[in-house]
Motif scaffolding. Structure first.
Motif, PDB file in Angstrom:
ATOM      1  N   PRO A  87       0.822  -1.215   0.000  1.00  0.00           N
ATOM      2  CA  PRO A  87       0.000   0.000   0.000  1.00  0.00           C
ATOM      3  C   PRO A  87       0.854   1.262   0.000  1.00  0.00           C
ATOM      4  O   PRO A  87       1.900   1.314   0.651  1.00  0.00           O
ATOM      5  N   ASP A  88       0.389   2.275  -0.731  1.00  0.00           N
ATOM      6  CA  ASP A  88       1.097   3.549  -0.726  1.00  0.00           C
ATOM      7  C   ASP A  88       0.561   4.438   0.389  1.00  0.00           C
ATOM      8  O   ASP A  88      -0.147   3.964   1.291  1.00  0.00           O
ATOM      9  N   PHE A  89       0.855   5.733   0.343  1.00  0.00           N
ATOM     10  CA  PHE A  89       0.515   6.614   1.463  1.00  0.00           C
ATOM     11  C   PHE A  89      -0.983   6.852   1.615  1.00  0.00           C
ATOM     12  O   PHE A  89      -1.435   7.301   2.669  1.00  0.00           O
ATOM     13  N   VAL A  90      -1.773   6.543   0.579  1.00  0.00           N
ATOM     14  CA  VAL A  90      -3.231   6.670   0.696  1.00  0.00           C
ATOM     15  C   VAL A  90      -3.907   5.305   0.779  1.00  0.00           C
ATOM     16  O   VAL A  90      -5.129   5.214   0.752  1.00  0.00           O
ATOM     17  N   GLY A  91      -3.100   4.254   0.877  1.00  0.00           N
ATOM     18  CA  GLY A  91      -3.651   2.918   1.030  1.00  0.00           C
ATOM     19  C   GLY A  91      -3.863   2.151  -0.259  1.00  0.00           C
ATOM     20  O   GLY A  91      -4.342   1.018  -0.232  1.00  0.00           O
ATOM     21  N   LYS A  92      -3.519   2.740  -1.393  1.00  0.00           N
ATOM     22  CA  LYS A  92      -3.693   2.063  -2.678  1.00  0.00           C
ATOM     23  C   LYS A  92      -2.547   1.089  -2.911  1.00  0.00           C
ATOM     24  O   LYS A  92      -1.384   1.409  -2.676  1.00  0.00           O
ATOM     25  N   GLN A 166       2.465  19.236   1.460  1.00  0.00           N
ATOM     26  CA  GLN A 166       1.115  19.797   1.508  1.00  0.00           C
ATOM     27  C   GLN A 166       0.180  19.053   0.559  1.00  0.00           C
ATOM     28  O   GLN A 166      -0.950  18.709   0.926  1.00  0.00           O
ATOM     29  N   ARG A 167       0.656  18.779  -0.651  1.00  0.00           N
ATOM     30  CA  ARG A 167      -0.174  18.053  -1.619  1.00  0.00           C
ATOM     31  C   ARG A 167      -0.481  16.641  -1.136  1.00  0.00           C
ATOM     32  O   ARG A 167      -1.611  16.157  -1.275  1.00  0.00           O
ATOM     33  N   ARG A 168       0.493  15.996  -0.560  1.00  0.00           N
ATOM     34  CA  ARG A 168       0.280  14.633  -0.075  1.00  0.00           C
ATOM     35  C   ARG A 168      -0.660  14.615   1.126  1.00  0.00           C
ATOM     36  O   ARG A 168      -1.485  13.708   1.269  1.00  0.00           O
ATOM     37  N   ALA A 169      -0.547  15.620   1.994  1.00  0.00           N
ATOM     38  CA  ALA A 169      -1.448  15.710   3.145  1.00  0.00           C
ATOM     39  C   ALA A 169      -2.886  15.936   2.683  1.00  0.00           C
ATOM     40  O   ALA A 169      -3.830  15.354   3.239  1.00  0.00           O
ATOM     41  N   GLU A 170      -3.054  16.762   1.664  1.00  0.00           N
ATOM     42  CA  GLU A 170      -4.393  16.999   1.122  1.00  0.00           C
ATOM     43  C   GLU A 170      -4.958  15.731   0.487  1.00  0.00           C
ATOM     44  O   GLU A 170      -6.161  15.456   0.595  1.00  0.00           O
ATOM     45  N   ALA A 171      -4.098  14.966  -0.174  1.00  0.00           N
ATOM     46  CA  ALA A 171      -4.550  13.713  -0.788  1.00  0.00           C
ATOM     47  C   ALA A 171      -4.982  12.711   0.282  1.00  0.00           C
ATOM     48  O   ALA A 171      -5.995  12.013   0.124  1.00  0.00           O
ATOM     49  N   VAL A 172      -4.231  12.644   1.378  1.00  0.00           N
ATOM     50  CA  VAL A 172      -4.589  11.743   2.476  1.00  0.00           C
ATOM     51  C   VAL A 172      -5.911  12.175   3.106  1.00  0.00           C
ATOM     52  O   VAL A 172      -6.779  11.343   3.402  1.00  0.00           O
ATOM     53  N   LYS A 173      -6.070  13.484   3.291  1.00  0.00           N
ATOM     54  CA  LYS A 173      -7.311  14.008   3.871  1.00  0.00           C
ATOM     55  C   LYS A 173      -8.504  13.708   2.969  1.00  0.00           C
ATOM     56  O   LYS A 173      -9.577  13.300   3.442  1.00  0.00           O
ATOM     57  N   LYS A 174      -8.313  13.892   1.684  1.00  0.00           N
ATOM     58  CA  LYS A 174      -9.387  13.622   0.723  1.00  0.00           C
ATOM     59  C   LYS A 174      -9.758  12.144   0.723  1.00  0.00           C
ATOM     60  O   LYS A 174     -10.941  11.784   0.673  1.00  0.00           O
ATOM     61  N   GLN A 175      -8.749  11.291   0.801  1.00  0.00           N
ATOM     62  CA  GLN A 175      -9.002   9.849   0.828  1.00  0.00           C
ATOM     63  C   GLN A 175      -9.734   9.447   2.102  1.00  0.00           C
ATOM     64  O   GLN A 175     -10.635   8.598   2.078  1.00  0.00           O
ATOM     65  N   GLU A 176      -9.373  10.065   3.223  1.00  0.00           N
ATOM     66  CA  GLU A 176     -10.030   9.762   4.491  1.00  0.00           C
ATOM     67  C   GLU A 176     -11.483  10.231   4.471  1.00  0.00           C
ATOM     68  O   GLU A 176     -12.380   9.528   4.968  1.00  0.00           O
ATOM     69  N   LYS A 178     -13.349  10.497   1.848  1.00  0.00           N
ATOM     70  CA  LYS A 178     -14.060   9.568   0.962  1.00  0.00           C
ATOM     71  C   LYS A 178     -14.382   8.267   1.685  1.00  0.00           C
ATOM     72  O   LYS A 178     -15.478   7.712   1.553  1.00  0.00           O
ATOM     73  N   ARG A 179     -13.422   7.792   2.478  1.00  0.00           N
ATOM     74  CA  ARG A 179     -13.644   6.552   3.226  1.00  0.00           C
ATOM     75  C   ARG A 179     -14.779   6.714   4.231  1.00  0.00           C
ATOM     76  O   ARG A 179     -15.661   5.849   4.346  1.00  0.00           O
ATOM     77  N   LEU A 180     -14.776   7.838   4.946  1.00  0.00           N
ATOM     78  CA  LEU A 180     -15.834   8.083   5.925  1.00  0.00           C
ATOM     79  C   LEU A 180     -17.193   8.236   5.241  1.00  0.00           C
ATOM     80  O   LEU A 180     -18.213   7.753   5.760  1.00  0.00           O
ATOM     81  N   ALA A 181     -17.202   8.906   4.091  1.00  0.00           N
ATOM     82  CA  ALA A 181     -18.457   9.072   3.349  1.00  0.00           C
ATOM     83  C   ALA A 181     -18.980   7.725   2.858  1.00  0.00           C
ATOM     84  O   ALA A 181     -20.187   7.452   2.924  1.00  0.00           O
ATOM     85  N   ASP A 182     -18.077   6.877   2.392  1.00  0.00           N
ATOM     86  CA  ASP A 182     -18.483   5.545   1.922  1.00  0.00           C
ATOM     87  C   ASP A 182     -19.026   4.705   3.079  1.00  0.00           C
ATOM     88  O   ASP A 182     -20.017   3.975   2.920  1.00  0.00           O
TER      89      ASP A 182
END
Length: 214
Positions: A87-92, A166-176, A178-182
């Protein structure tokens, strides 16, 4: 004017010569190696790989896409893909390099590998004192020696690293998010199905007949 360039150069030389007596910033030389050279942020020497966290193998950003290997002008990069994924930093799940070697005796420090990397995994180091008596194996650097923590990138290229972090932190936040919304959607769907099933079960149960004489 004929000779204006020469005059301009001599003026700059004289300015530095006189200024070196009053300002250390204008000293043209340093006592290297006793006094380490101050390397500028935009300096580039040889490539290195960045990893996140404490484990180089687990946190290596490289996904073995081999773009840098294909784009390298002197062909000094050698990559072999691993057969499994991590898995990478966003879990993919991503492929990672089983082998990643760079021949520094061939590398010309052009920085193209760092420019074309879409995963922000390879950058140019500022370390330049890499003299070695063995021009072959001594300058063939493996993945284990190429891997350096993100803290190293933050130290030598702070401006670049800040933007990437900053970009990676935003990507992690966006992924989180999305996970909570799902999860919330799945929970709502499950509750809706349970309510529908309960309603259908109640409708299918016949009403009890009152006893005679009651």
């Amino acid at each position: 004017m004929l000779g204006s360039g020469l005059i301009k150069g001599l003026k700059e030389t004289a300015r530095n010569f006189v200024g070196s007596y009053v300002s250390e910033e204008r000293l043209p030389t340093i006592e290297y190696p006793e006094e380490p050279a101050v390397v500028k942020e935009n300096s580039r020497q040889f490539p290195f790989l960045v990893y996140d966290g404490d484990e180089p193998e687990a946190g290596l950003r490289c996904v073995s896409c081999q773009i840098c290997e294909k784009e390298c002008p002197p062909k000094c990069i050698y990559i072999v893909k691993a057969k499994d994924k991590k898995p990478d930093f966003v879990g993919k799940q991503q492929v990672y390099p089983a082998t990643f070697d760079i021949d520094l005796s061939v590398c010309m420090s052009c920085g193209i590998c760092a420019e074309v990397c879409p995963f922000e995994a390879i950058f140019m180091d500022t370390e330049f004192d890499l003299a070695n008596s063995n021009r072959f194996d001594g300058l063939l650097v493996t993945k284990e020696h190429l891997a350096k923590p993100n803290a190293h990138l933050q130290k030598i290229h702070p401006t670049l690293a800040a933007g990437i972090d900053q970009r990676r932190a935003e990507a992690v936040k966006k992924q989180e998010e999305k996970r909570l919304a799902d999860e919330a959607k799945a929970k709502a769907d499950a509750e809706k199905k349970a309510a529908e099933a309960k309603s259908a079960s109640s409708a299918a149960t016949p009403a009890s007949t009152p006893a005679a004489g009651s």
